[in-house]
Write a protein that holds these residues in place. Structure first.
Motif, short mmCIF file in Angstrom:
data_model
loop_
_atom_site.label_atom_id
_atom_site.label_comp_id
_atom_site.label_asym_id
_atom_site.label_seq_id
_atom_site.Cartn_x
_atom_site.Cartn_y
_atom_site.Cartn_z
N GLY A 348 69.62 43.84 48.82
CA GLY A 348 70.57 42.87 48.30
C GLY A 348 71.67 42.51 49.28
O GLY A 348 72.84 42.33 48.90
N GLN A 349 71.32 42.42 50.57
CA GLN A 349 72.25 42.02 51.63
C GLN A 349 73.46 42.96 51.75
O GLN A 349 74.59 42.53 51.98
N THR A 350 73.19 44.25 51.65
CA THR A 350 74.18 45.27 51.99
C THR A 350 73.52 46.29 52.90
O THR A 350 72.33 46.59 52.74
N VAL A 351 74.28 46.82 53.85
CA VAL A 351 73.69 47.78 54.79
C VAL A 351 73.80 49.21 54.28
O VAL A 351 73.24 50.13 54.89
N ASP A 352 74.49 49.43 53.18
CA ASP A 352 74.71 50.80 52.73
C ASP A 352 73.42 51.62 52.59
O ASP A 352 73.41 52.82 52.94
N PRO A 353 72.32 51.04 52.10
CA PRO A 353 71.10 51.86 51.95
C PRO A 353 70.53 52.37 53.28
O PRO A 353 69.69 53.28 53.26
N VAL A 354 70.96 51.80 54.42
CA VAL A 354 70.45 52.28 55.69
C VAL A 354 70.81 53.74 55.92
O VAL A 354 70.09 54.48 56.61
N PHE A 355 71.91 54.18 55.32
CA PHE A 355 72.33 55.56 55.51
C PHE A 355 71.41 56.55 54.81
O PHE A 355 71.35 57.73 55.18
N GLU A 356 70.68 56.08 53.82
CA GLU A 356 69.64 56.89 53.19
C GLU A 356 68.29 56.67 53.87
O GLU A 356 67.53 57.61 54.10
N GLU A 357 68.00 55.41 54.21
CA GLU A 357 66.71 55.04 54.80
C GLU A 357 66.46 55.79 56.11
O GLU A 357 65.33 56.24 56.38
N LEU A 358 67.48 55.93 56.93
CA LEU A 358 67.32 56.52 58.26
C LEU A 358 68.00 57.88 58.38
O LEU A 358 68.28 58.35 59.48
N LEU A 359 68.22 58.52 57.25
CA LEU A 359 68.87 59.82 57.23
C LEU A 359 67.91 60.90 57.75
O LEU A 359 66.74 60.93 57.38
N TYR A 360 68.43 61.79 58.57
CA TYR A 360 67.62 62.93 59.03
C TYR A 360 67.51 63.96 57.92
O TYR A 360 68.45 64.20 57.18
#
Length: 360
Positions: A348-360
């Motif tokens: 939905g045009q927010t970058v916040d999920p990237v912190f979960e998507e690319l989390l180690y």
């Protein structure tokens, strides 16, 4: 969710000739140990090439003397140097060479193919919460950080190239500092040649040590860097599975004589202009970059096959580590394009999920 710190640990996979190329168990153990400690503090690590959300002013400053010198000098020689210091993350692979001749062959192959590696691992499409127009913003930043110490090094492809020519180049790269009595002395912009002659203004009459030279070499940032080994520097930071793919890619090419020669033959007639064109355009267009009568994707298909063949001949059953980049080559979609699709769709045009998507 806790607080997530941008991953600034550059993974250096030192590959030895007489060992399997990927010390995965050791690397995994280290990652798990760091993660266990960090989770108790509410800290996470993401694998990405550029800080996707924070402004530069939001980044904590590492209280280290050399960084203060660099921070003051960077704006004098490029417009993006401070972004390089504070908001980028790369993953490097260090590779040995057995002789000067071996170094030359590997240096040339690595430098010619570095834009392909940049495309395969492009993973920095966001700046301050929005798409930035690049697939690898990290790579783009290096084009205007300090061109006296970065770039594609055309002289590596000269017939006369060898250790001596690299030393001559390094001597002409402006200095940053000298370390004396546990303090960094600001020498930004000064000449190491003057230092060799005892004419360095901050230290008149003093001559450099080998340690001074080694420190100076760490302040040179071309796409491939020569020290006691060769550093491949073109890839964005990424998640765990890509940390395994990157050294496998380079080892399959550079540690196998047949694959290495295939690359040298393939790139032998690439011109300086073509190599620089790829360096300039790949951060924007990735594998869709036009090259001669096709796309860079088509070149990457051949290069990936060379890497697979080289790993097969090594006999360590390592080709599975290339699955991540094989999918990129097959589809032509870089990791950046995949998370951009998520941004415009599911996220939905927010970058916040990237912190979960690319989390180690």
């Amino acid at each position: 969710m806790g607080m997530y710190f941008f991953l600034i640990i550059c993974t250096l996979c030192r590959v030895m000739y007489d060992l399997p190329c990927l010390e995965v168990d050791s690397c995994l153990l280290f990652t798990l140990q760091v993660k266990a400690v960090a989770e108790e503090m509410g800290i996470g690590f993401i694998g990405i090439g550029f800080q996707p959300k924070w402004e530069r002013k939001d980044i904590p400053i590492m209280p280290k003397g050399r960084y203060e010198i660099m921070r003051n000098y960077m704006p004098k020689v490029g417009s993006l140097g401070l972004d390089m210091m504070f908001r980028t993350c790369t993953v490097q692979v260090n590779l040995d060479f057995s002789s000067e001749a071996d170094m030359i062959r590997k240096f040339r192959a690595g430098l010619a193919l570095q834009p392909i590696a940049t495309a395969l691992f492009a993973n920095s499409p966001f700046t301050e919460g929005k798409p930035n127009g690049y697939l690898s913003m990290r790579s783009q930043i290096w084009t205007d950080t300090d061109n006296n110490r970065a770039g594609m090094l055309p002289f590596v492809f000269d017939d006369s190239f060898g250790f001596e020519q690299y030393v001559e180049y390094a001597l002409d790269v402006p200095m940053y500092f000298v370390y004396r009595k546990k303090k960094y002395i600001d020498c930004a912009g000064l000449s190491f040649r003057d230092f060799l002659a005892g004419k360095l203004a901050p230290l008149p009459g003093e001559y450099p040590t080998l340690n001074d030279w080694e420190n100076h070499l760490t302040t040179i940032f071309p796409e491939v860097r020569l020290k006691r080994y060769l550093e491949m520097r073109g890839a964005d930071g990424g998640p765990w599975r890509r940390l395994c793919a990157l050294p496998a890619f380079w080892v399959g090419i550079l540690y196998d004589d047949i694959s290495l020669q295939n690359v040298l033959d393939m790139t032998a007639d690439w011109t300086e202009g073509e190599r620089q064109m790829l360096r300039n355009k790949v951060p924007v267009t990735g594998l869709k970059t036009p090259f001669r009568d096709g796309l860079l994707k088509h070149v990457a298909e051949d290069v990936l096959q060379f890497a697979k063949d080289g790993l097969e001949r090594r006999g360590y059953k390592e080709t599975g580590f290339l699955n991540e980049v094989a999918e990129v080559v097959r589809t032509g979609l870089t990791p950046a394009e995949k998370i951009l699709d998520l941004y415009h769709g599911k996220w939905g045009q927010t970058v916040d999920p990237v912190f979960e998507e690319l989390l180690y």
